[in-house]
Design an enzyme around this catalytic site. Structure first.
Site, PDB file in Angstrom:
ATOM      1  N   ARG A  60       0.818  -0.963   0.534  1.00 36.92           N
ATOM      2  CA  ARG A  60       0.398   0.333   0.150  1.00 36.92           C
ATOM      3  C   ARG A  60       1.052   1.169  -0.109  1.00 36.92           C
ATOM      4  NH1 ARG A  60      -4.929  -1.124   3.874  1.00 36.92           N
ATOM      5  NH2 ARG A  60      -5.859  -2.654   2.165  1.00 36.92           N
ATOM      6  N   CYS A  61       1.507   1.233  -1.415  1.00 38.40           N
ATOM      7  CA  CYS A  61       2.883   2.418  -1.461  1.00 38.40           C
ATOM      8  C   CYS A  61       1.735   2.987  -2.522  1.00 38.40           C
ATOM      9  CB  CYS A  61       3.736   2.096  -1.085  1.00 38.40           C
ATOM     10  SG  CYS A  61       5.060   2.978  -1.908  1.00 38.40           S
ATOM     11  N   GLY A  62       2.445   3.746  -2.780  1.00 38.19           N
ATOM     12  CA  GLY A  62       2.185   5.666  -4.285  1.00 38.19           C
ATOM     13  C   GLY A  62       3.424   4.487  -5.833  1.00 38.19           C
ATOM     14  N   PHE A  63       4.149   3.458  -4.930  1.00 35.55           N
ATOM     15  CA  PHE A  63       5.473   2.851  -5.823  1.00 35.55           C
ATOM     16  C   PHE A  63       4.936   1.804  -6.097  1.00 35.55           C
ATOM     17  CE2 PHE A  63       7.295   6.283  -4.085  1.00 35.55           C
ATOM     18  CZ  PHE A  63       7.762   7.458  -4.481  1.00 35.55           C
TER      19      PHE A  63
END
Length: 207
Positions: A60-63
Site C-alpha cells: 500500500r504505497c504510491g510505488f
C-alpha cells in the site's frame, strides 16, 4: 635451464591468479543469511553467479505499481541470470495486508509475481536486516529525482524533518533497489523515484 625457469615462472603466475570461486568468496554479501516467506533460512551464497535486484517493497504505497515492471523484468531476464529478491518492509507505514501470506496473495493476485519473496524486515534502525545494513554500507542515498513530482514532494518533506537527510545512507522509502553483479559487488542503488527504464538498462548491462 632457461626453459625450466620459464616454466616455473608461468606456473607461479597461474597459481597466483584468483579463481572464480575465490573471487566470489570475497563478497561479504554471500555470508549473509535471510529468511524466506516460509520462515526458513536462505544463504545468500546460493545466488553466486546471478545478477540480483534486491528491493524493499510495500503493498500500500504510491510505488506499489512498480511490481508490474519488476515482474516484467523478471520474466524477460530470469533465463539470462537475473534474480529479483523481494523483501516486504515493516517500516514507512506499510502495515496491510499484514501477514506475509496476505502480502504474497496480494502480489500474485494483482501482479502475478513469480520472483522470490522473503519475510518482512526492518531496513533501518537497531533491528535492521543485516542484508540491508550491508547494502547501505556499499551504496549510499543517491537523491530523489526532483523532476518527478513525487520525488520533489518527498525531498521537501524529508528536508523539513532533517536538513541533512540526503547525506545519510538509510533507506528513505519503499521500493529502494540495489543492483548486485555476478560476483556479489553492489553496483548501484536506485531510489523509488528513479525510472524503471534506467533500472532495466543497468540490469541488461550486467547480463
Amino acid at each position: 635451464m632457461r626453459r625450466t625457469l620459464l616454466l616455473l615462472i608461468v606456473t607461479l603466475a597461474i597459481a597466483s591468479q584468483p579463481s572464480a570461486s575465490s573471487a566470489f568468496s570475497k563478497s561479504k554479501l554471500y555470508r549473509i543469511i535471510v529468511q524466506n516467506a516460509d520462515g526458513k533460512n536462505v544463504k545468500m551464497k546460493q545466488y553466486k553467479g546471478k545478477v540480483l535486484l534486491i528491493v524493499n517493497t510495500a503493498t500500500r504505497c504510491g510505488f506499489t505499481p512498480q511490481y508490474k515492471e519488476l515482474e516484467a523484468m523478471y520474466e524477460n531476464y530470469h533465463a539470462q541470470g537475473l534474480e529479483i529478491l523481494d523483501f516486504p518492509c515493516n517500516q514507512f507505514g506499510e502495515q496491510a495486508p499484514g501477514t506475509i501470506a496476505e502480502i504474497r496473495s496480494f502480489c500474485t493476485s494483482n501482479y502475478n509475481t513469480q520472483f522470490e519473496q522473503f519475510a518482512k524486515i526492518d531496513v533501518n534502525g537497531d533491528n535492521a536486516s543485516p542484508l540491508f545494513t550491508y547494502l547501505k554500507s556499499q551504496q549510499g542515498f543517491g537523491g530523489f529525482d526532483t523532476s518527478d513530482e513525487r520525488g520533489k514532494f518527498m525531498d521537501g518533506m524529508m528536508r523539513k524533518r532533517d536538513a541533512d537527510y540526503d547525506k545519510k545512507s538509510d533507506i528513505k522509502w519503499n521500493f529502494t533497489k540495489f543492483l548486485v553483479d555476478r560476483k556479489g559487488n553492489v553496483i548501484r542503488r536506485f531510489e523509488p523515484t528513479d525510472s524503471m527504464e534506467e533500472v532495466e538498462k543497468s540490469i541488461k548491462d550486467l547480463l
